[in-house]
Motif scaffolding. Structure first.
Motif, short mmCIF file in Angstrom:
data_model
loop_
_atom_site.label_atom_id
_atom_site.label_comp_id
_atom_site.label_asym_id
_atom_site.label_seq_id
_atom_site.Cartn_x
_atom_site.Cartn_y
_atom_site.Cartn_z
N ASN A 104 -33.21 -6.83 -57.91
CA ASN A 104 -32.69 -6.51 -59.25
C ASN A 104 -33.17 -7.54 -60.28
O ASN A 104 -33.46 -7.19 -61.42
CB ASN A 104 -31.17 -6.41 -59.25
CG ASN A 104 -30.70 -5.13 -58.58
OD1 ASN A 104 -31.41 -4.12 -58.57
ND2 ASN A 104 -29.52 -5.17 -58.00
N LYS A 105 -33.25 -8.80 -59.85
CA LYS A 105 -33.75 -9.86 -60.73
C LYS A 105 -35.21 -9.59 -61.10
O LYS A 105 -35.60 -9.70 -62.27
CB LYS A 105 -33.62 -11.21 -60.02
CG LYS A 105 -34.09 -12.40 -60.83
CD LYS A 105 -33.89 -13.67 -60.03
CE LYS A 105 -34.51 -14.86 -60.71
NZ LYS A 105 -34.42 -16.09 -59.89
N ARG A 107 -36.67 -6.65 -61.09
CA ARG A 107 -36.66 -5.44 -61.94
C ARG A 107 -36.36 -5.80 -63.39
O ARG A 107 -37.03 -5.32 -64.30
CB ARG A 107 -35.61 -4.47 -61.42
CG ARG A 107 -35.47 -3.24 -62.28
CD ARG A 107 -34.28 -2.43 -61.94
NE ARG A 107 -34.34 -1.97 -60.56
CZ ARG A 107 -33.45 -1.14 -60.04
NH1 ARG A 107 -32.46 -0.69 -60.76
NH2 ARG A 107 -33.54 -0.76 -58.80
N GLU A 108 -35.38 -6.68 -63.61
CA GLU A 108 -35.01 -7.07 -64.97
C GLU A 108 -36.14 -7.86 -65.64
O GLU A 108 -36.40 -7.69 -66.83
CB GLU A 108 -33.73 -7.90 -64.95
CG GLU A 108 -32.49 -7.08 -64.63
CD GLU A 108 -31.29 -7.95 -64.32
OE1 GLU A 108 -31.32 -9.16 -64.60
OE2 GLU A 108 -30.31 -7.40 -63.77
N GLU A 109 -36.80 -8.74 -64.86
CA GLU A 109 -37.86 -9.57 -65.43
C GLU A 109 -39.07 -8.76 -65.90
O GLU A 109 -39.70 -9.10 -66.89
CB GLU A 109 -38.33 -10.61 -64.42
CG GLU A 109 -37.56 -11.91 -64.52
CD GLU A 109 -38.22 -13.02 -63.73
OE1 GLU A 109 -39.45 -13.16 -63.77
OE2 GLU A 109 -37.47 -13.75 -63.07
N ALA A 111 -39.00 -5.47 -66.66
CA ALA A 111 -38.55 -4.21 -67.27
C ALA A 111 -39.40 -3.82 -68.48
O ALA A 111 -39.62 -2.63 -68.72
CB ALA A 111 -37.09 -4.32 -67.67
#
Length: 134
Positions: A104-105, A107-109, A111
């Motif tokens: 998830n980290k 994915r956020e970075e 995005a």
């Protein structure tokens, strides 16, 4: 057919299903050559999208993580897809949430430059996610 023969060219049927059938008088050899050149040019300009794989562990160190993320960004700039593989060993299997947090980290970075093509899923001892450039 007689006009084509007099001109020394070929009578080429363009649309045989039309009523009446559509034909053209032209040099068939030149037409084939032009089509062949056009196809070769199209093949030369196309690019095959590769899937690059990045392997990590759930308890990756921050510097190692940064190095992997730089590689991920470089792959996106080159237009490739990235498959992130998280391998769990031994007792790490008891803490799947750490792997999910890491993915998830990531994915956020990324995005802004990438979209998730395949959500994170667990297959045996590996968790995988596929990202594609925007």
């Amino acid at each position: 057919m007689q006009l084509a023969e007099e001109a020394g060219l070929d009578l080429v049927e363009i649309s045989p299903n039309a009523v009446p059938p559509v034909t053209k008088i032209l040099d068939l050899g030149k037409l084939k050559y032009a089509n062949q050149k056009k196809a070769a040019e199209a093949r030369k300009n196309q690019r095959v999208i590769e899937i690059k794989e990045i392997k990590m562990r759930p308890n990756i160190d921050s510097h190692d993580y940064d190095v992997k993320m730089r590689a991920v960004r470089r792959f996106f700039e080159e237009g490739d897809k990235v498959k992130l593989t998280l391998r769990f060993r031994g007792r790490e299997m008891a803490h799947m949430e750490l792997g999910m947090q890491l993915l998830n980290k990531v994915r956020e970075e990324v995005a802004t430059i990438a979209k998730v093509e395949a959500e994170p899923k667990l297959e045996g001892r590996q968790m995988m996610m596929v990202l594609a450039p925007r």
